[in-house]
Enzyme design. Structure first.
Site, PDB file in Angstrom:
ATOM      1  N   TYR A 171       7.007   0.837  -7.763  1.00  0.00           N
ATOM      2  CA  TYR A 171       5.909   1.648  -7.360  1.00  0.00           C
ATOM      3  C   TYR A 171       4.881   0.991  -6.785  1.00  0.00           C
ATOM      4  O   TYR A 171       4.367   1.383  -5.647  1.00  0.00           O
ATOM      5  CB  TYR A 171       5.166   1.687  -8.988  1.00  0.00           C
ATOM      6  CG  TYR A 171       3.706   2.266  -8.758  1.00  0.00           C
ATOM      7  CD1 TYR A 171       3.598   3.454  -8.109  1.00  0.00           C
ATOM      8  CD2 TYR A 171       2.715   1.541  -9.162  1.00  0.00           C
ATOM      9  CE1 TYR A 171       2.127   3.675  -7.930  1.00  0.00           C
ATOM     10  CE2 TYR A 171       1.495   1.725  -8.680  1.00  0.00           C
ATOM     11  CZ  TYR A 171       1.025   2.913  -8.060  1.00  0.00           C
ATOM     12  OH  TYR A 171      -0.185   3.353  -8.132  1.00  0.00           O
ATOM     13  N   ARG A 187       0.097 -10.026   6.057  1.00  0.00           N
ATOM     14  CA  ARG A 187       0.843 -11.005   5.263  1.00  0.00           C
ATOM     15  C   ARG A 187       0.517 -12.396   5.571  1.00  0.00           C
ATOM     16  O   ARG A 187       1.168 -13.548   5.248  1.00  0.00           O
ATOM     17  CB  ARG A 187       2.250 -10.727   5.392  1.00  0.00           C
ATOM     18  CG  ARG A 187       2.526  -9.145   5.078  1.00  0.00           C
ATOM     19  CD  ARG A 187       2.500  -8.960   3.459  1.00  0.00           C
ATOM     20  NE  ARG A 187       2.806  -7.655   2.946  1.00  0.00           N
ATOM     21  CZ  ARG A 187       1.908  -6.565   3.050  1.00  0.00           C
ATOM     22  NH1 ARG A 187       0.629  -6.948   3.286  1.00  0.00           N
ATOM     23  NH2 ARG A 187       2.365  -5.536   2.655  1.00  0.00           N
ATOM     24  N   HIS A 206      -3.211   3.729   3.881  1.00  0.00           N
ATOM     25  CA  HIS A 206      -2.954   3.500   2.613  1.00  0.00           C
ATOM     26  C   HIS A 206      -1.654   3.039   2.223  1.00  0.00           C
ATOM     27  O   HIS A 206      -0.703   3.110   1.484  1.00  0.00           O
ATOM     28  CB  HIS A 206      -2.610   5.222   2.081  1.00  0.00           C
ATOM     29  CG  HIS A 206      -3.267   5.265   0.726  1.00  0.00           C
ATOM     30  ND1 HIS A 206      -4.413   5.868   0.252  1.00  0.00           N
ATOM     31  CD2 HIS A 206      -2.807   4.597  -0.611  1.00  0.00           C
ATOM     32  CE1 HIS A 206      -4.142   6.046  -1.223  1.00  0.00           C
ATOM     33  NE2 HIS A 206      -3.560   5.053  -1.603  1.00  0.00           N
ATOM     34  N   THR A 210      -6.405  -1.196  -5.441  1.00  0.00           N
ATOM     35  CA  THR A 210      -5.066  -0.858  -5.741  1.00  0.00           C
ATOM     36  C   THR A 210      -5.060  -0.455  -7.354  1.00  0.00           C
ATOM     37  O   THR A 210      -5.674  -1.109  -8.162  1.00  0.00           O
ATOM     38  CB  THR A 210      -3.970  -1.975  -5.467  1.00  0.00           C
ATOM     39  OG1 THR A 210      -4.418  -3.166  -5.899  1.00  0.00           O
ATOM     40  CG2 THR A 210      -3.466  -2.132  -4.093  1.00  0.00           C
ATOM     41  N   ALA A 211      -4.333   0.757  -7.653  1.00  0.00           N
ATOM     42  CA  ALA A 211      -4.500   0.957  -9.097  1.00  0.00           C
ATOM     43  C   ALA A 211      -3.727   0.386  -9.938  1.00  0.00           C
ATOM     44  O   ALA A 211      -2.668  -0.550  -9.495  1.00  0.00           O
ATOM     45  CB  ALA A 211      -3.949   2.438  -8.836  1.00  0.00           C
TER      46      ALA A 211
HETATM   47  C1  LIG Z   1       0.313  -0.038  -5.545  1.00  0.00           C
HETATM   48  C2  LIG Z   1      -0.555   0.386  -4.921  1.00  0.00           C
HETATM   49  C3  LIG Z   1      -1.769   1.122  -5.351  1.00  0.00           C
HETATM   50  C4  LIG Z   1      -2.797   1.565  -4.530  1.00  0.00           C
HETATM   51  N1  LIG Z   1      -3.881   2.151  -4.985  1.00  0.00           N
HETATM   52  C5  LIG Z   1      -4.753   2.721  -4.055  1.00  0.00           C
HETATM   53  C6  LIG Z   1      -6.266   3.305  -5.013  1.00  0.00           C
HETATM   54  O1  LIG Z   1      -6.124   3.535  -5.979  1.00  0.00           O
HETATM   55  N2  LIG Z   1      -6.914   3.795  -4.112  1.00  0.00           N
HETATM   56  C7  LIG Z   1      -6.973   3.427  -2.616  1.00  0.00           C
HETATM   57  O2  LIG Z   1      -7.888   3.803  -1.814  1.00  0.00           O
HETATM   58  N3  LIG Z   1      -5.818   2.857  -1.994  1.00  0.00           N
HETATM   59  C8  LIG Z   1      -4.762   2.264  -2.961  1.00  0.00           C
HETATM   60  N4  LIG Z   1      -3.766   1.800  -2.307  1.00  0.00           N
HETATM   61  C9  LIG Z   1      -3.824   1.505  -0.893  1.00  0.00           C
HETATM   62  C10 LIG Z   1      -4.413   0.166  -0.617  1.00  0.00           C
HETATM   63  O3  LIG Z   1      -5.722   0.177  -0.725  1.00  0.00           O
HETATM   64  C11 LIG Z   1      -4.222  -0.424   0.782  1.00  0.00           C
HETATM   65  O4  LIG Z   1      -4.583   0.874   1.723  1.00  0.00           O
HETATM   66  C12 LIG Z   1      -2.851  -0.792   1.221  1.00  0.00           C
HETATM   67  O5  LIG Z   1      -2.049  -1.470   0.002  1.00  0.00           O
HETATM   68  C13 LIG Z   1      -2.699  -1.639   2.422  1.00  0.00           C
HETATM   69  O6  LIG Z   1      -1.542  -1.949   2.686  1.00  0.00           O
HETATM   70  P1  LIG Z   1      -0.742  -3.425   2.207  1.00  0.00           P
HETATM   71  O7  LIG Z   1      -0.133  -3.045   0.800  1.00  0.00           O
HETATM   72  O8  LIG Z   1       0.440  -3.564   3.073  1.00  0.00           O
HETATM   73  O9  LIG Z   1      -1.845  -4.530   2.398  1.00  0.00           O
HETATM   74  C14 LIG Z   1      -2.747   1.516  -3.145  1.00  0.00           C
HETATM   75  C15 LIG Z   1      -1.709   0.554  -2.657  1.00  0.00           C
HETATM   76  C16 LIG Z   1      -0.797   0.304  -3.472  1.00  0.00           C
HETATM   77  C17 LIG Z   1       0.502  -0.414  -2.931  1.00  0.00           C
HETATM   78  C1  LIG Z   2      -2.282   6.734  -8.768  1.00  0.00           C
HETATM   79  C2  LIG Z   2      -2.518   6.668  -7.118  1.00  0.00           C
HETATM   80  C3  LIG Z   2      -3.547   7.718  -6.707  1.00  0.00           C
HETATM   81  C4  LIG Z   2      -2.983   5.428  -6.747  1.00  0.00           C
HETATM   82  C5  LIG Z   2      -2.760   5.246  -5.126  1.00  0.00           C
HETATM   83  O1  LIG Z   2      -3.519   5.462  -4.290  1.00  0.00           O
HETATM   84  C6  LIG Z   2      -1.682   4.724  -4.767  1.00  0.00           C
HETATM   85  O2  LIG Z   2      -0.678   4.258  -5.589  1.00  0.00           O
HETATM   86  O3  LIG Z   2      -1.247   4.502  -3.481  1.00  0.00           O
END
Ligand SMILES: Cc1cc2nc3c(=O)[nH]c(=O)nc-3n(C[C@H](O)[C@H](O)[C@H](O)COP(=O)(O)O)c2cc1C
Ligand SMILES: CC(C)CC(=O)C(=O)O
Length: 401
Positions: A77, A329, A294, A131-132
């Site tokens: 996930y 990274r 994202h 991140t959620a």
């Molecule tokens: C597991 C997971 C959950 C995320 N949840 C959210 C969220 O709830 N809201 C949001 O705006 N972005 C969410 N993102 C996106 C991150 O804010 C961000 O844009 C992204 O992880 C950046 O890339 P990186 O993982 O390569 O650093 C999520 C990303 C991941 C990996």
């Molecule tokens: C539960 C999702 C909406 C959270 C998110 O933004 C993600 O997993 O990329």
């Protein structure tokens, strides 16, 4: 990155190593038991025989160690991207393709990493992206992340879909911004905004790239659709029931205007790739923009966020600061993003890897490693501060393709 994920949990880790058979005891593969087997600060032996976060020397090793420790369902996930994960892979590849062209003999003295973003000081130009569901990574959940952010002096963007409340996160003392999926129920949205303000959040980050949920096929393959029992979106709870989040195609710039009327906090629009949207964001009163796809989790085959920085910067023409996330990274990645026009960057998955490996100590180590790499890179480039990183320090070159 893409293509090898369907084999897990019996396949190989992000570095191509085989996962040790049941390396961390019962519970692997049974995500209901995960917090019993992977929680706590004492870190079991990882892929390189390490015993604690301090022994891991870069963010890649954190990813591999997290892969070893996490339930495969949760690992996938976190790690997954949308569809064929073309954008997910592109985010990191865009940094690899670009070379740093250092300047020498500048006598610049020791690097100073501090920055001020939207009036708030931070110890370095690296934020924690929202991140959620941090509880999937560690039982201390967002509290551990927040404590590490507080200790490091970096800004944490708390996700609306956190597994502890924004008030509990704020109580851990980080410099805090709040990420919002604007809900069509504007009364409820306003109540979240008031809570974020009262908790001391210094900016609202509106995620604009999610009018629908991206399809993470890794999660789908595992049948992972709901949080395990006992975990829930804490900010969405009201009177014994948890509200369903809406990722709504109804949300538009009009909602941003309404938000502008609701609050005097700075508004940051997250998930901009198109110069036209960058211009609209400024026209609608945004105080900053996060250039982001994202983490490759929404629309697959969008370009790497790094590749969108220059066109967005041109459209914005210095009117608001730009941030970037996706694929950071290394300290060298941070400097490349600064050179191409970002005031700061944010990290998503690396925080989760740190959290999974060692809770607060793990996130602290991830931040310490990035800080050290950033300082080293600035020094070697002949820049004393993030503000001294200029566009001429980066070039796309054939030799790095
Ligand atoms: C597991 C997971 C959950 C995320 N949840 C959210 C969220 O709830 N809201 C949001 O705006 N972005 C969410 N993102 C996106 C991150 O804010 C961000 O844009 C992204 O992880 C950046 O890339 P990186 O993982 O390569 O650093 C999520 C990303 C991941 C990996
Ligand atoms: C539960 C999702 C909406 C959270 C998110 O933004 C993600 O997993 O990329």
């Amino acid at each position: 990155m893409s293509g090898d994920t369907g084999d897990r949990p019996n396949g190989t880790d992000p570095a191509g190593r085989a996962r040790g058979a049941d390396a961390f005891g019962a519970g692997m593969g049974d995500h209901g038991d995960r917090t019993d087997t992977a929680g706590g600060e004492s870190v079991a032996a990882g892929p390189a025989g390490v015993e604690r976060p301090a022994a891991l020397v870069n963010l890649r090793e954190f990813e591999a160690a997290a892969w070893e420790r996490l339930d495969p369902v949760f690992y996938d996930y976190f790690a997954g991207g949308a569809a064929d994960e073309i954008t997910l892979a592109a985010n990191e590849a865009a940094f690899r393709r670009r070379a740093l062209i250092p300047r020498v003999l500048r006598g610049q003295g020791p690097p100073r990493l501090g920055v001020t973003l939207l009036g708030q000081e931070a110890s370095m130009p690296v934020l924690l992206a929202p991140t959620a569901f941090h509880r999937l990574a560690h039982p201390d959940a967002e509290r551990a992340t927040a404590r590490a952010a507080a200790e490091a002096g970096v800004i944490m963007i708390a996700a609306m879909l956190s597994t502890v409340t924004i008030e509990e996160i704020a109580a851990c003392g980080p410099r805090l911004w709040f990420q919002l999926y604007i809900q069509p129920d504007l009364e409820f949205t306003a109540s979240l905004v008031r809570r974020a303000e009262a908790a001391g959040c210094r900016a609202l980050v509106v995620t604009a790239d999610s009018p629908a949920l991206g399809r993470n096929e890794r999660a789908e393959r595992h049948g992972f659709h709901d949080l395990p029992p006992g975990m829930y979106c804490a900010n969405m709870a009201e009177g014994g029931h948890v509200r369903q989040v809406a990722l709504s195609p109804e949300i538009s710039w009009r909602h941003v205007d309404r938000l502008r009327e609701m609050t005097s906090l700075p508004i940051v629009i997250k998930g901009v790739l198109h110069p036209g949207d960058a211009r609209l964001a400024v026209e609608h009163g945004a105080d900053a923009i996060i250039v982001s796809n994202h983490g490759g989790r929404q629309l697959d085959t969008t370009p790497a966020s790094l590749d969108r920085l220059a066109p967005v910067a041109e459209a914005v023409d210095g009117r608001v600061p730009l941030l970037l996330d996706g694929g950071i990274r290394r300290g060298t990645d941070v400097v490349k993003a600064l050179a191409l026009g970002a005031a700061a960057v944010a990290i998503g998955r690396p925080t989760l890897w740190g959290l999974a490996v060692g809770g607060q100590a793990g996130v602290a180590r991830v931040l310490a490693l990035l800080r050290r790499e950033l300082a080293g890179t600035l020094a070697l480039c002949g820049a004393a501060t993030p503000g001294e990183v200029t566009a001429d320090l980066v070039e796309e070159v054939a030799s790095l393709r």
